[in-house]
Motif scaffolding. Sequence first.
Motif, PDB file in Angstrom:
ATOM      1  N   ASP A  61      33.631 -47.263  -5.020  1.00 29.70           N
ATOM      2  CA  ASP A  61      34.594 -46.350  -4.404  1.00 29.70           C
ATOM      3  C   ASP A  61      35.993 -46.494  -4.993  1.00 29.70           C
ATOM      4  O   ASP A  61      36.719 -45.514  -5.110  1.00 29.70           O
ATOM      5  N   ASP A  62      36.368 -47.717  -5.359  1.00 26.99           N
ATOM      6  CA  ASP A  62      37.725 -47.970  -5.852  1.00 26.99           C
ATOM      7  C   ASP A  62      37.633 -48.794  -7.135  1.00 26.99           C
ATOM      8  O   ASP A  62      37.618 -50.025  -7.105  1.00 26.99           O
ATOM      9  N   VAL A  63      37.581 -48.111  -8.277  1.00 30.05           N
ATOM     10  CA  VAL A  63      37.434 -48.832  -9.552  1.00 30.05           C
ATOM     11  C   VAL A  63      38.703 -49.582  -9.921  1.00 30.05           C
ATOM     12  O   VAL A  63      38.659 -50.543 -10.696  1.00 30.05           O
ATOM     13  N   GLU A  64      39.828 -49.185  -9.378  1.00 27.63           N
ATOM     14  CA  GLU A  64      41.098 -49.819  -9.751  1.00 27.63           C
ATOM     15  C   GLU A  64      41.229 -51.242  -9.210  1.00 27.63           C
ATOM     16  O   GLU A  64      42.109 -51.978  -9.644  1.00 27.63           O
ATOM     17  N   ARG A  65      40.357 -51.618  -8.282  1.00 32.09           N
ATOM     18  CA  ARG A  65      40.393 -52.993  -7.777  1.00 32.09           C
ATOM     19  C   ARG A  65      39.662 -53.959  -8.713  1.00 32.09           C
ATOM     20  O   ARG A  65      39.758 -55.172  -8.560  1.00 32.09           O
ATOM     21  N   LEU A  66      38.923 -53.433  -9.688  1.00 29.43           N
ATOM     22  CA  LEU A  66      38.151 -54.284 -10.601  1.00 29.43           C
ATOM     23  C   LEU A  66      39.063 -54.960 -11.615  1.00 29.43           C
ATOM     24  O   LEU A  66      40.060 -54.373 -12.058  1.00 29.43           O
ATOM     25  N   ASP A 120      41.180 -41.513 -10.195  1.00 30.03           N
ATOM     26  CA  ASP A 120      41.284 -40.079 -10.449  1.00 30.03           C
ATOM     27  C   ASP A 120      41.105 -39.739 -11.922  1.00 30.03           C
ATOM     28  O   ASP A 120      41.548 -38.693 -12.383  1.00 30.03           O
ATOM     29  N   SER A 121      40.417 -40.625 -12.666  1.00 37.59           N
ATOM     30  CA  SER A 121      40.051 -40.380 -14.058  1.00 37.59           C
ATOM     31  C   SER A 121      41.282 -39.997 -14.878  1.00 37.59           C
ATOM     32  O   SER A 121      42.374 -40.529 -14.656  1.00 37.59           O
ATOM     33  N   THR A 122      41.142 -39.043 -15.811  1.00 39.07           N
ATOM     34  CA  THR A 122      42.267 -38.686 -16.680  1.00 39.07           C
ATOM     35  C   THR A 122      43.362 -37.924 -15.936  1.00 39.07           C
ATOM     36  O   THR A 122      44.470 -37.764 -16.463  1.00 39.07           O
ATOM     37  N   SER A 169      39.549 -33.392 -14.550  1.00 42.32           N
ATOM     38  CA  SER A 169      41.013 -33.448 -14.600  1.00 42.32           C
ATOM     39  C   SER A 169      41.522 -33.584 -13.174  1.00 42.32           C
ATOM     40  O   SER A 169      40.984 -34.363 -12.405  1.00 42.32           O
ATOM     41  N   GLY A 170      42.501 -32.827 -12.765  1.00 42.24           N
ATOM     42  CA  GLY A 170      43.016 -33.001 -11.419  1.00 42.24           C
ATOM     43  C   GLY A 170      42.470 -31.989 -10.437  1.00 42.24           C
ATOM     44  O   GLY A 170      42.951 -31.902  -9.303  1.00 42.24           O
ATOM     45  N   ASP A 171      41.465 -31.216 -10.840  1.00 43.61           N
ATOM     46  CA  ASP A 171      40.988 -30.112 -10.018  1.00 43.61           C
ATOM     47  C   ASP A 171      39.732 -30.502  -9.243  1.00 43.61           C
ATOM     48  O   ASP A 171      38.852 -31.170  -9.772  1.00 43.61           O
ATOM     49  N   ASP A 172      39.672 -30.036  -8.019  1.00 52.06           N
ATOM     50  CA  ASP A 172      38.498 -30.256  -7.181  1.00 52.06           C
ATOM     51  C   ASP A 172      37.559 -29.073  -7.373  1.00 52.06           C
ATOM     52  O   ASP A 172      37.766 -27.991  -6.820  1.00 52.06           O
ATOM     53  N   VAL A 173      36.518 -29.282  -8.183  1.00 54.68           N
ATOM     54  CA  VAL A 173      35.593 -28.204  -8.532  1.00 54.68           C
ATOM     55  C   VAL A 173      34.897 -27.652  -7.291  1.00 54.68           C
ATOM     56  O   VAL A 173      34.541 -26.478  -7.242  1.00 54.68           O
ATOM     57  N   SER A 174      34.704 -28.502  -6.274  1.00 56.55           N
ATOM     58  CA  SER A 174      34.015 -28.053  -5.065  1.00 56.55           C
ATOM     59  C   SER A 174      34.796 -26.986  -4.305  1.00 56.55           C
ATOM     60  O   SER A 174      34.238 -26.296  -3.450  1.00 56.55           O
ATOM     61  N   ALA A 190      31.052 -30.472  -2.320  1.00 56.30           N
ATOM     62  CA  ALA A 190      31.908 -31.472  -1.695  1.00 56.30           C
ATOM     63  C   ALA A 190      31.076 -32.638  -1.188  1.00 56.30           C
ATOM     64  O   ALA A 190      29.918 -32.496  -0.842  1.00 56.30           O
ATOM     65  N   GLY A 191      31.685 -33.806  -1.138  1.00 53.03           N
ATOM     66  CA  GLY A 191      31.004 -34.986  -0.598  1.00 53.03           C
ATOM     67  C   GLY A 191      30.658 -35.987  -1.661  1.00 53.03           C
ATOM     68  O   GLY A 191      30.940 -37.161  -1.543  1.00 53.03           O
ATOM     69  N   ILE A 192      30.022 -35.514  -2.744  1.00 53.77           N
ATOM     70  CA  ILE A 192      29.705 -36.380  -3.873  1.00 53.77           C
ATOM     71  C   ILE A 192      30.084 -35.617  -5.123  1.00 53.77           C
ATOM     72  O   ILE A 192      29.710 -34.476  -5.305  1.00 53.77           O
ATOM     73  N   GLY A 193      30.824 -36.243  -5.988  1.00 53.02           N
ATOM     74  CA  GLY A 193      31.264 -35.559  -7.190  1.00 53.02           C
ATOM     75  C   GLY A 193      32.000 -36.512  -8.084  1.00 53.02           C
ATOM     76  O   GLY A 193      31.912 -37.724  -7.921  1.00 53.02           O
ATOM     77  N   PRO A 194      32.736 -36.012  -9.077  1.00 53.32           N
ATOM     78  CA  PRO A 194      33.465 -36.906  -9.963  1.00 53.32           C
ATOM     79  C   PRO A 194      34.528 -37.710  -9.249  1.00 53.32           C
ATOM     80  O   PRO A 194      34.885 -38.802  -9.658  1.00 53.32           O
ATOM     81  N   ALA A 195      35.059 -37.163  -8.151  1.00 56.88           N
ATOM     82  CA  ALA A 195      36.111 -37.864  -7.425  1.00 56.88           C
ATOM     83  C   ALA A 195      35.557 -38.746  -6.312  1.00 56.88           C
ATOM     84  O   ALA A 195      36.302 -39.464  -5.665  1.00 56.88           O
ATOM     85  N   MET A 196      34.260 -38.678  -6.088  1.00 60.15           N
ATOM     86  CA  MET A 196      33.642 -39.440  -5.007  1.00 60.15           C
ATOM     87  C   MET A 196      32.569 -40.353  -5.598  1.00 60.15           C
ATOM     88  O   MET A 196      32.013 -40.078  -6.647  1.00 60.15           O
ATOM     89  N   SER A 197      32.260 -41.437  -4.913  1.00 65.36           N
ATOM     90  CA  SER A 197      31.202 -42.322  -5.388  1.00 65.36           C
ATOM     91  C   SER A 197      29.869 -41.892  -4.802  1.00 65.36           C
ATOM     92  O   SER A 197      29.801 -41.078  -3.883  1.00 65.36           O
ATOM     93  N   TRP A 198      28.832 -42.426  -5.370  1.00 67.17           N
ATOM     94  CA  TRP A 198      27.475 -42.106  -4.917  1.00 67.17           C
ATOM     95  C   TRP A 198      26.958 -43.181  -3.965  1.00 67.17           C
ATOM     96  O   TRP A 198      25.766 -43.268  -3.704  1.00 67.17           O
ATOM     97  N   SER A 199      27.844 -44.004  -3.453  1.00 64.79           N
ATOM     98  CA  SER A 199      27.429 -45.127  -2.610  1.00 64.79           C
ATOM     99  C   SER A 199      26.824 -44.682  -1.292  1.00 64.79           C
ATOM    100  O   SER A 199      26.111 -45.455  -0.644  1.00 64.79           O
ATOM    101  N   VAL A 200      27.083 -43.437  -0.881  1.00 65.30           N
ATOM    102  CA  VAL A 200      26.576 -42.969   0.408  1.00 65.30           C
ATOM    103  C   VAL A 200      25.092 -42.644   0.364  1.00 65.30           C
ATOM    104  O   VAL A 200      24.463 -42.451   1.417  1.00 65.30           O
ATOM    105  N   LEU A 201      24.507 -42.584  -0.824  1.00 68.58           N
ATOM    106  CA  LEU A 201      23.090 -42.244  -0.933  1.00 68.58           C
ATOM    107  C   LEU A 201      22.215 -43.405  -0.464  1.00 68.58           C
ATOM    108  O   LEU A 201      22.554 -44.577  -0.672  1.00 68.58           O
ATOM    109  N   PRO A 202      21.054 -43.131   0.142  1.00 69.11           N
ATOM    110  CA  PRO A 202      20.122 -44.197   0.540  1.00 69.11           C
ATOM    111  C   PRO A 202      19.601 -44.954  -0.683  1.00 69.11           C
ATOM    112  O   PRO A 202      19.520 -44.395  -1.788  1.00 69.11           O
TER     113      PRO A 202
END
Length: 486
Positions: free
Chosen positions: A118-123, A227-229, A321-326, A441-453
Amino acid sequence: MVNFRIIHKIIGSLLFLEAFFMGWCLALAFVHHEDDLLAFLVSMLLTFGCGFLFLYLGRDAENTLSRRDAYVVVTAAWVIFSFFGMFPFLIHGSIGSFCDAYFETMSGFTTTGASIIDDVERLPHAMLFWRSLMQWIGGLGIVFFTIAILPSLVGGSVKVFAAEATGPIKAKMHPRLTTTAKWIWTVYLLLTIGCGLSYWAAGMDWFEATNYSMTTTATGGFAIHNDSTAHFHSPSVDYISVLFQLLSGINFTLLYMSVFKLKFGTLFKNAEFKLYIMVIGGATLLVMLLLLSGTDYSLEHAFRSALFHVVSFITTTGMFSGDDVSQWPRLTWVILGLVMYLGACAGSTSGGFKCIRGLMLLQVLRNNFRQILHPNAVLPVRIGSQSVPQSKLVALFAFFVLTVLMVLFTTTVMVVAGVDSTNALTIALSSVSNVGPSLSAGIGPAMSWSVLPDAVKWLLCLLMLMGRLEIMTVLVLFTRAFWKEN
């Protein structure tokens, strides 16, 4: 039967290389004095130790591979590489569960770019570098990389190239596979260096430029910022990213012949390249018009955002980029979904169906219409001056049908598991195409896939592997005929 001695020898050598790359991360952790030093030290020693074990099991093996051995070693290499590659995450504690760690690593090596973090910047720095390095290694293929570095292992066997290379038609630039591998990796390395220097000139620091250049040219999409690039708020970074994603989506053999051999005409005469550029141009124009009519974007913003996302999706990079495709008009989802499935050129670092297969499919459809009017006509399928044999056309339709069936099966499983239908479909499609982001919305480039079973994550790991190795390489191992002696 399968020659397990040579397979053990190759896997052992691969693990040595993986441990060597972990050593780079160990040095980086030491320089930055961060808490992942022990994780990389233990992971490196464990990988080295198992590499010795595999080499011992493969002692006295002859450096010859049958086609059957090649399919086993390629699939096994990706599975085992991902298994040992997850240990830094687990030991450090960056990722808590075995399932999540394996998912992250498989997504990295297959250049899918789907992340459960969820938060790659903490790595720590070394952990971020390891994620980027995984994608760069997997960009052109783990075993293909080994052929370039350790050619004596497989005796220059073209069978390994056939098992791991992408696309229905395997082109070589030199009679010896090892020479071909070295030239292709040289092109890949030069692209990466050029991309890194361009990012640095656009304002990134050296660490950022190095990481983003590796994941851009690998068309992987892992980022070191949440937020990638978009983190840089720079149109220059966006355009540089577009350029190198686009270049990395071109067949590397064609890129070598046109640029390094200074035969630029071959690039623009190539039918697959022309389709690739036409699809990018057409899709960008359509998405831009939809954004101008359905949002408050300015002309430049609409063009840049449309171009960025079309190139990102068709090359299966999955960066954003900075756009929410959803939040875009729904019709843009359809366009991006189609280019995501199509993919870029064969022989590149991109995933997807590949433009060359799209060309073949269009020609088959055209010939079928002509056959209705001229029943006795002989209508071959040609790619440029090369006639496509019937066996390749059968494989084309088998690949198409299997891809559709896999997407439908995975979508059904996810819907049963509680994932909404739009997300389920785009997740399945992005996994088999090695893209990464979902469109809703919910899962995408700006969201992690951790919510999946967890069960879904394991299924997606298999789907990512099959997508990267183009399905047949993996599925053939599950047929009875493969394991029969004759």
